[in-house]
Scaffold this motif. Structure first.
Motif, mmCIF file in Angstrom:
data_model
loop_
_atom_site.group_PDB
_atom_site.id
_atom_site.type_symbol
_atom_site.label_atom_id
_atom_site.label_comp_id
_atom_site.label_asym_id
_atom_site.label_seq_id
_atom_site.Cartn_x
_atom_site.Cartn_y
_atom_site.Cartn_z
ATOM 1 N N ASN A 229 0.836 -1.203 0.000
ATOM 2 C CA ASN A 229 0.000 0.000 0.000
ATOM 3 C C ASN A 229 0.868 1.249 0.000
ATOM 4 O O ASN A 229 2.086 1.177 0.166
ATOM 5 N N SER B 114 -1.870 -5.397 -0.888
ATOM 6 C CA SER B 114 -1.874 -5.422 0.596
ATOM 7 C C SER B 114 -2.949 -4.515 1.180
ATOM 8 O O SER B 114 -3.319 -4.637 2.332
ATOM 9 N N PRO C 77 12.275 -4.428 -5.800
ATOM 10 C CA PRO C 77 13.174 -3.309 -5.466
ATOM 11 C C PRO C 77 13.085 -2.964 -3.977
ATOM 12 O O PRO C 77 12.167 -3.395 -3.287
ATOM 13 N N GLY D 26 12.330 -1.243 -0.569
ATOM 14 C CA GLY D 26 11.163 -0.506 -0.088
ATOM 15 C C GLY D 26 9.848 -0.997 -0.628
ATOM 16 O O GLY D 26 8.802 -0.414 -0.355
ATOM 17 N N GLY E 99 8.392 -3.774 0.148
ATOM 18 C CA GLY E 99 7.640 -4.560 1.141
ATOM 19 C C GLY E 99 8.059 -6.008 1.234
ATOM 20 O O GLY E 99 7.298 -6.841 1.745
ATOM 21 N N SER F 70 10.623 -7.439 3.109
ATOM 22 C CA SER F 70 10.828 -7.821 4.518
ATOM 23 C C SER F 70 9.510 -7.780 5.290
ATOM 24 O O SER F 70 9.271 -8.599 6.179
ATOM 25 N N ASN G 109 14.882 3.283 1.006
ATOM 26 C CA ASN G 109 14.339 2.686 2.214
ATOM 27 C C ASN G 109 15.202 3.104 3.402
ATOM 28 O O ASN G 109 16.418 2.964 3.382
ATOM 29 N N SER H 273 16.934 -0.238 4.933
ATOM 30 C CA SER H 273 17.033 -1.177 3.815
ATOM 31 C C SER H 273 17.888 -2.388 4.178
ATOM 32 O O SER H 273 18.976 -2.239 4.745
ATOM 33 N N MET I 109 15.157 -11.392 -0.143
ATOM 34 C CA MET I 109 16.303 -10.897 -0.910
ATOM 35 C C MET I 109 16.512 -9.408 -0.681
ATOM 36 O O MET I 109 15.581 -8.674 -0.351
ATOM 37 N N ALA I 110 17.763 -9.028 -0.862
ATOM 38 C CA ALA I 110 18.066 -7.602 -0.774
ATOM 39 C C ALA I 110 17.408 -6.901 -1.958
ATOM 40 O O ALA I 110 17.006 -7.537 -2.948
ATOM 41 N N GLY I 111 17.313 -5.577 -1.859
ATOM 42 C CA GLY I 111 16.653 -4.815 -2.920
ATOM 43 C C GLY I 111 17.323 -5.015 -4.266
ATOM 44 O O GLY I 111 18.544 -5.109 -4.354
HETATM 45 N N1 LIG Z 1 2.063 -3.921 2.972
HETATM 46 C C1 LIG Z 1 2.646 -3.042 3.766
HETATM 47 N N2 LIG Z 1 1.887 -2.481 4.694
HETATM 48 C C2 LIG Z 1 2.436 -1.589 5.512
HETATM 49 N N3 LIG Z 1 3.705 -1.186 5.485
HETATM 50 C C3 LIG Z 1 4.495 -1.729 4.576
HETATM 51 C C4 LIG Z 1 3.996 -2.679 3.685
HETATM 52 N N4 LIG Z 1 4.994 -3.040 2.898
HETATM 53 C C5 LIG Z 1 6.081 -2.341 3.306
HETATM 54 N N5 LIG Z 1 5.797 -1.577 4.303
HETATM 55 C C6 LIG Z 1 6.693 -0.652 5.012
HETATM 56 O O1 LIG Z 1 7.531 -0.042 4.078
HETATM 57 C C7 LIG Z 1 8.842 0.026 4.531
HETATM 58 C C8 LIG Z 1 9.759 -0.698 3.595
HETATM 59 O O2 LIG Z 1 9.343 -2.015 3.537
HETATM 60 P P1 LIG Z 1 10.370 -3.230 3.498
HETATM 61 O O3 LIG Z 1 11.500 -2.989 4.397
HETATM 62 O O4 LIG Z 1 9.610 -4.453 3.707
HETATM 63 O O5 LIG Z 1 10.905 -3.107 2.080
HETATM 64 P P2 LIG Z 1 12.002 -4.066 1.421
HETATM 65 O O6 LIG Z 1 11.470 -4.413 0.104
HETATM 66 O O7 LIG Z 1 12.315 -5.162 2.294
HETATM 67 O O8 LIG Z 1 13.209 -3.069 1.300
HETATM 68 P P3 LIG Z 1 14.784 -3.489 1.284
HETATM 69 O O9 LIG Z 1 15.016 -4.292 0.075
HETATM 70 O O10 LIG Z 1 15.467 -2.205 1.191
HETATM 71 O O11 LIG Z 1 14.975 -4.205 2.500
HETATM 72 C C9 LIG Z 1 8.877 -0.614 5.874
HETATM 73 O O12 LIG Z 1 8.817 0.369 6.831
HETATM 74 C C10 LIG Z 1 7.618 -1.418 5.894
HETATM 75 O O13 LIG Z 1 7.082 -1.514 7.182
#
Ligand SMILES: Nc1ncnc2c1ncn2[C@@H]1O[C@H](COP(=O)(O)OP(=O)(O)OP(=O)(O)O)[C@@H](O)[C@H]1O
Length: 785
Positions: free
Chosen positions: A60, A102, A135, A137, A139, A141, A261, A264, A287-289
């Motif tokens: 979202n 989501s 990529p 950020g 979501g 993780s 992020n 990140s 996986m990492a971004g």
């Molecule tokens: N579906 C979601 N609902 C609410 N918050 C989200 C959602 N997806 C991601 N976020 C928030 O967005 C931010 C980035 O998400 P996340 O760390 O999961 O990204 P990532 O893809 O793992 O990034 P990176 O590759 O850099 O680790 C976090 O603060 C996370 O809580």
């Protein structure tokens, strides 16, 4: 350190081979793709299966960005499998195995829709790899680990396999008694594999990008074939406990703030979850971004190198997917640590891969989103080709190796259970012993209580006993009190008797003194009046003590020649009358009498007219008041010299004259005394001084005559000689108050500087009654009477 099931078994390391390592996966080229209806493979071989399933997960809008972008550029088509990416110039559809937003489906719904069925497969012994791709950020993780409110796939999967409390998720029968999992948590960073469960830091730390509060350095692991060597693992059958451990170690991941992020993940995280009892395996890969170096916003050579290395896994995976999809003879699994560890997931025909493509709804991210979707679409096209005999042969050996691995894990688990069992057995025995002990104590207490209950007295009986004892004590106390009272009465009675005896004794003594006085008087009369007079006096004396007083009046009734008749000069009393040197009283009352020894103080009765009985009583009183002391005799010449001239009736002048006479008298007497006192004071004199001293001590000093007190006080410090020098003897006659009638005559010692007030005080002391009024009658030198 216990090895992971896969790595611990040498068998698995040496004999395990990827079943399809020697066989290319058929890819979706038109010619070979069995899914393609026109392909030769489709005609010759049964359609192959897709080992990779691809799901799109659109996160979202972060924060308030949704309001800024009311029209989403990502649109999920009604079939729920196609994602349309809208752009200014048109749109593009991506066909996936499922798409989820989501916003519409939270993690719970997402898990149930796309993950749960695969986890159930793992429970039954299947192998599944779930990898998050996208990529930074987007979501990844979040979907994998979730947040406190929404647990991610990792924790839900654990719960799915082990159940809430060691039972399976549906609350049904457990999957056999030995259902448990072994969990390994790895981190791939900078093309190194680290054991996140290790805390000894055998592999050294990174020194860059460590999270704050990390648990120190992590152990670096080696890869043997397609497995890591000597990795730690958590084993157990309680999802909650294992989840807590994973939560802890997950925080040890390397994160860094990037443009994309704030936190990140700079590494790939791999959680390997083995179910040894059934041979199931779940690999969860965050996986990492997948952004490129510029997108990551890293500056500096080192940072760029790190980003490049992080991306190495992504790029290698991309190549692997493409290579498999292209049907290349060589799949570059060994290009990165990530792909090395994922080789089995691709090659094992029992293994399934679920690739979750994470995308951001932000239009700015459109380019990354399209890249991600393209990558997923390619992966989705991977088709595993039909089995060949060679493959079957390889499969057999692989199955044997797998079985060996499983058996080893089972042995290990059984051993662990046995140890736990022993421990619990021991605890149980101890608890049992404790229980027995407590039971014995309880039985003993019960017996005690029961015994007391039967042999003990009732409350009334106890009360009665207590009352009885109290009564006895009370009686004893009363008896003792009576005894004490009696003793006290006896003592009082004894004391009273003793006092009576003493009074009688004193009365006898007084009587004796009286008689002695009579004798002295008799002698006195004899010496003055001759024999007849003596006889008369003797007769009078014989007739009673009242005659004694009468006679004294006769003798002393007249004023003594040379004496001052004083009416208390200080107090304005009637003026005393001074005798002339002839010793004749103005009233013609005072007879002449020569030097004499006798009383220094006598009591004079004025009226002897009362009846005999009264006289007797008064005489007794008078006798009691008599004070006898030795007296020195002074020559009458001195008195004559000191005696003032005949006073006239002129009050003022006679008063002045009398005062002068008194001081003259005192001065003469002082001279005389000085002459006499050159000798050491005699004992009576010393006694007199002591007597005065004791008198003065009892005085209130503030009201005492200063001269007298000074003299007496000085006497303490000065020798008798000095004290005698400071004193003179004065003859004093005075009249007491009407309440205590009578006249007193005495000689008193006063200090040289004494005034009449001092004399008055002295007489008060003598009378032992400060408040008693009296009047001076006569005052003169000793021997003047
Ligand atoms: N579906 C979601 N609902 C609410 N918050 C989200 C959602 N997806 C991601 N976020 C928030 O967005 C931010 C980035 O998400 P996340 O760390 O999961 O990204 P990532 O893809 O793992 O990034 P990176 O590759 O850099 O680790 C976090 O603060 C996370 O809580």
């Amino acid at each position: 350190m216990a090895p992971t099931p896969s790595s611990s078994s040498k068998l698995s390391q040496t004999h395990m081979r990827t079943p399809q390592s020697k066989q290319r996966l058929n890819f979706s080229s038109t010619r070979n793709n069995p899914q393609h209806p026109n392909s030769i493979a489709a005609k010759e071989n049964p359609p192959g299966e897709h080992p990779v399933e691809v799901i799109g997960r659109i996160r979202n809008y972060p924060g308030d960005q949704k309001d800024k972008n009311p029209i989403p550029f990502l649109h999920i088509n009604p079939d729920n499998n196609t994602l349309r990416v809208r752009a200014d110039i048109g749109y593009r559809d991506f066909s996936l195995d499922g798409v989820s937003s989501s916003e519409e489906e939270d993690l719970d719904a997402f898990y149930k829709k796309f993950i749960e069925s695969r986890i159930n497969g793992v429970k039954m012994g299947a192998k599944c790899t779930v990898m998050m791709y996208g990529p930074t950020g987007s979501g990844k993780s979040h979907t994998m680990f979730g947040c406190p409110k929404q647990p991610g796939i990792v924790y839900r999967s654990l719960k799915g396999i082990l159940g809430e409390h060691g039972e399976d998720e549906n609350g049904g029968e457990r999957l056999g008694v030995g259902t448990f999992v072994q969990v390994t948590v790895l981190e791939i960073y900078n093309e190194e594999i680290y054991d996140l469960l290790s805390t000894n830091g055998g592999g050294g730390g990174f020194g860059f990008g460590w999270p704050k509060g990390g648990n120190g350095s992590k152990a670096k692991l080696e890869v043997m074939g397609k497995k890591v060597k000597n990795a730690n693992f958590i084993s157990g059958n309680e999802a909650g406990k294992i989840s807590k451990e994973i939560q802890k170690v997950e925080k040890r991941r390397i994160v860094k703030s990037t443009l994309c992020n704030e936190r990140s993940s700079r590494s790939h995280c791999m959680i390997i979850l083995d179910v040894p009892t059934v041979g199931g395996r779940l690999m969860l890969v965050d996986m990492a971004g997948s952004e490129n170096i510029d997108q990551a916003g890293q500056v500096g050579f080192e940072a760029k190198m790190q980003t490049a290395k992080i991306n190495q896994g992504n790029i290698a995976l991309k190549r692997v997917v493409e290579s498999i999809a292209n049907g290349d003879s060589h799949v570059p699994f060994r290009d990165s640590k990530l792909t090395m560890l994922l080789q089995d997931s691709f090659e094992d025909d029992q293994s399934k891969i679920l690739m979750i493509l994470c995308a951001s709804p932000d239009p700015k991210e459109i380019h990354k989103t399209v890249c991600t979707l393209e990558y997923g679409a390619k992966a989705k096209c991977i088709v595993r080709g039909p089995h060949t005999p060679t493959k079957d042969k390889n499969e057999d050996s692989s199955s044997a190796a797998l079985l060996g691995s499983r058996l080893a894990a089972m042995d290990q688990f059984i051993h662990k259970l046995q140890m736990e069992n022993k421990l619990r057995e021991k605890e149980r025995n101890e608890a049992h012993k404790e229980l027995l002990k407590k039971k014995e104590e309880a039985a003993a207490l019960r017996a005690l209580v029961e015994g007391k209950g039967t042999s003990g007295a009732t409350e009334e009986e106890i009360n009665a006993k207590v009352n009885e004892q109290a009564l006895i004590l009370k009686l004893e106390l009363e008896k003792k009190l009576d005894k004490c009272r009696r003793m006290a009465e006896e003592l009082v009675e004894m004391e009273r008797r003793r006092m009576e005896e003493r009074i009688l004794q004193q009365q006898e003594e007084v009587e004796m003194l009286r008689r002695r006085l009579q004798e002295i008087e008799f002698e006195l009369c004899c010496s003055r009046d001759g024999r007849n007079a003596v006889e008369n006096e003797a007769k009078e004396l014989d007739s009673g003590s009242s005659n004694f007083a009468k006679r004294l009046i006769g003798i002393y009734g007249d004023e003594i020649p040379g004496m001052v008749k004083s009416m208390d000069l200080d107090m304005g009393d009637p003026e005393p009358v001074m005798h002339d040197s002839s010793g004749i009283h103005p009233d013609g009352f005072a007879p002449q009498f020569g030097p004499k020894t006798g009383l220094s103080t006598v009591y004079e009765e004025e009226e002897i007219e009362e009846d005999e009985e009264q006289k007797e009583n008064e005489e007794d009183e008078v006798v009691e008041k008599l004070i006898i002391e030795e007296k020195r005799v002074c020559s009458s010449e001195i008195v004559n010299d000191l005696r003032p001239k005949q006073s006239d009736s002129d009050t003022a002048s006679s008063r002045l004259l009398r005062i002068q006479n008194i001081f003259t008298l005192c001065g003469n007497q002082r001279e005389l005394t000085q002459q006499i006192s050159t000798e050491t004071p005699t004992k009576p004199m010393a006694e007199t001084i002591d007597h005065y001293w004791s008198e003065v001590k009892s005085l209130d000093k503030e009201n005492s005559p200063p001269g007298l007190i000074a003299a007496c006080l000085n006497k303490k410090e000065t020798p008798y000689n000095d004290f005698a020098d400071a004193q003179i003897e004065v003859y004093v006659k005075w009249e007491a108050s009407k309440e205590i009638p009578g006249k007193f005559i005495t000689t008193l010692k006063v200090v040289k500087d004494a005034t009449l007030a001092d004399l008055r005080k002295l007489i008060e002391i003598y009378l032992a009654a400060d408040n008693q009024a009296f009047t001076f009658l006569l005052l003169g030198p000793v021997g003047s009477y």
